[in-house]
Motif scaffolding. Sequence first.
Motif, mmCIF file in Angstrom:
data_model
loop_
_atom_site.group_PDB
_atom_site.id
_atom_site.type_symbol
_atom_site.label_atom_id
_atom_site.label_comp_id
_atom_site.label_asym_id
_atom_site.label_seq_id
_atom_site.Cartn_x
_atom_site.Cartn_y
_atom_site.Cartn_z
ATOM 1 N N SER A 31 59.774 7.002 20.949
ATOM 2 C CA SER A 31 61.196 7.054 20.610
ATOM 3 C C SER A 31 61.478 7.895 19.376
ATOM 4 O O SER A 31 62.488 8.613 19.319
ATOM 5 C CB SER A 31 61.730 5.629 20.409
ATOM 6 O OG SER A 31 61.032 4.973 19.352
ATOM 7 N N PRO A 61 59.036 4.172 25.340
ATOM 8 C CA PRO A 61 59.526 3.628 24.069
ATOM 9 C C PRO A 61 58.631 3.925 22.886
ATOM 10 O O PRO A 61 59.112 4.020 21.754
ATOM 11 C CB PRO A 61 59.613 2.116 24.357
ATOM 12 C CG PRO A 61 58.722 1.879 25.534
ATOM 13 C CD PRO A 61 58.794 3.123 26.361
ATOM 14 N N ASP A 62 57.343 4.087 23.123
ATOM 15 C CA ASP A 62 56.440 4.389 22.007
ATOM 16 C C ASP A 62 56.690 5.779 21.427
ATOM 17 O O ASP A 62 56.246 6.064 20.308
ATOM 18 C CB ASP A 62 54.973 4.300 22.464
ATOM 19 C CG ASP A 62 54.553 2.870 22.779
ATOM 20 O OD1 ASP A 62 55.275 1.936 22.361
ATOM 21 O OD2 ASP A 62 53.519 2.689 23.447
ATOM 22 N N PRO A 73 58.041 0.943 31.107
ATOM 23 C CA PRO A 73 57.457 1.760 30.045
ATOM 24 C C PRO A 73 56.398 2.694 30.589
ATOM 25 O O PRO A 73 55.786 2.461 31.611
ATOM 26 C CB PRO A 73 56.844 0.710 29.104
ATOM 27 C CG PRO A 73 56.604 -0.483 29.972
ATOM 28 C CD PRO A 73 57.710 -0.476 30.982
ATOM 29 N N THR A 112 63.585 7.714 26.400
ATOM 30 C CA THR A 112 63.219 6.638 25.487
ATOM 31 C C THR A 112 62.957 5.352 26.254
ATOM 32 O O THR A 112 62.041 4.587 25.922
ATOM 33 C CB THR A 112 64.323 6.433 24.447
ATOM 34 O OG1 THR A 112 64.522 7.649 23.724
ATOM 35 C CG2 THR A 112 63.975 5.328 23.468
ATOM 36 N N ARG A 113 63.737 5.115 27.288
ATOM 37 C CA ARG A 113 63.536 3.930 28.114
ATOM 38 C C ARG A 113 62.177 3.983 28.814
ATOM 39 O O ARG A 113 61.476 2.970 28.906
ATOM 40 C CB ARG A 113 64.665 3.840 29.154
ATOM 41 C CG ARG A 113 64.601 2.630 30.065
ATOM 42 C CD ARG A 113 64.911 1.356 29.325
ATOM 43 N NE ARG A 113 64.927 0.213 30.233
ATOM 44 C CZ ARG A 113 65.185 -1.026 29.843
ATOM 45 N NH1 ARG A 113 65.448 -1.269 28.578
ATOM 46 N NH2 ARG A 113 65.183 -2.013 30.711
ATOM 47 N N ARG A 114 61.822 5.166 29.268
ATOM 48 C CA ARG A 114 60.544 5.310 29.971
ATOM 49 C C ARG A 114 59.358 5.357 29.017
ATOM 50 O O ARG A 114 58.244 4.978 29.387
ATOM 51 C CB ARG A 114 60.563 6.601 30.805
ATOM 52 C CG ARG A 114 61.539 6.613 31.966
ATOM 53 C CD ARG A 114 61.159 5.656 33.052
ATOM 54 N NE ARG A 114 59.846 5.956 33.607
ATOM 55 C CZ ARG A 114 59.296 5.283 34.621
ATOM 56 N NH1 ARG A 114 59.957 4.277 35.178
ATOM 57 N NH2 ARG A 114 58.104 5.610 35.069
ATOM 58 N N MET A 170 72.287 4.941 26.660
ATOM 59 C CA MET A 170 71.273 3.903 26.733
ATOM 60 C C MET A 170 71.716 2.760 27.631
ATOM 61 O O MET A 170 70.898 2.015 28.164
ATOM 62 C CB MET A 170 70.978 3.363 25.319
ATOM 63 C CG MET A 170 70.209 4.317 24.437
ATOM 64 S SD MET A 170 68.502 4.530 24.941
ATOM 65 C CE MET A 170 67.805 2.988 24.355
ATOM 66 N N ALA A 195 68.104 9.209 26.121
ATOM 67 C CA ALA A 195 68.116 7.762 26.312
ATOM 68 C C ALA A 195 67.191 7.353 27.457
ATOM 69 O O ALA A 195 66.455 6.368 27.365
ATOM 70 C CB ALA A 195 69.539 7.282 26.577
#
Length: 307
Positions: free
Chosen positions: A168, A165-166, A26, A161-163, A18, A158
Amino acid sequence: MTRSVLTRRAVGGLTLAMAATIMGGPLVAQDRLQVAAVNYPLAYFAERLAGDMADVLFNVPADVDPSFWRPGIADITAIQGADLIVVNGAGFADWTARTTLPRSRTVLTSAGFDDAFIATETITHSHGEGGQHSHTGVANYLWLDFAQARLQAEAIAAALTRRAPDASAEIAANLQALSTDLDGLATRAAEIGAAADGVPMIASHPRYQYLARAYGFDISALDWDPRGPVSEDQWAELEAMRETLEARVFIWEAEPDAAALERIEDLGMVNAVFPPLSNRPEQGDFLSVMAGSLDRLDQAVQVASGS
């Protein structure tokens, strides 16, 4: 680096990843991510982790080694336009070093364990019609140590998730399932490695350094072209190596013809076909093919050791 170090790193691997270089924004809810991967294992991990939220781009032709693939302009354009570009590191896919890739969208999956790379001799040679190439002096089939494969998967998770986040929670659940599968392969490989103590092996190509180190296999390597015929000089080299090492198992990276299998048996060795899976298999997937390869290696070890 020992397996225990890699295991400790795997526990915190997602946290390390991360903090890597992925800086993208996002994901817009209605869009599907486009993820490009340089080899099949990374493409498989991305497919498992992203599920329906992404399309994974892996366009290396089936008869080409992704290590030495030379993408055309259209391929490079598509890769450069992806939301995430998943690379292996350790000199794999050397075209990535000669091509401008957007740093903010490039995931170096081995960034968290690059001090665990295995140095090798640099060898320049030619395989088939692919032209001359060099083994860069670093073994780069990193995923054959399944703890390292897990770290690579965590780096991809990771980045996803960064791209997005909804998503995750979904990504985390997919990572847990994938990690469980990879841990299962690691457990199986360790069991076979323990049984193979005192059983020297020879591989047709130098692909298995991380498998050997992680699980205790004694594997020396030739440098045969998996798609080309084996010359008499190469057979003579193998026979001399077998006598010196007292090797009892021969590992093929691709299925050879029946005559080659028989000739190995005539040399007093047991055949085991173990595709390292840098490219997509004709049947099955990473998990099923790796499990089958470990089964064949186990059977070869049992025969060679007389158990």
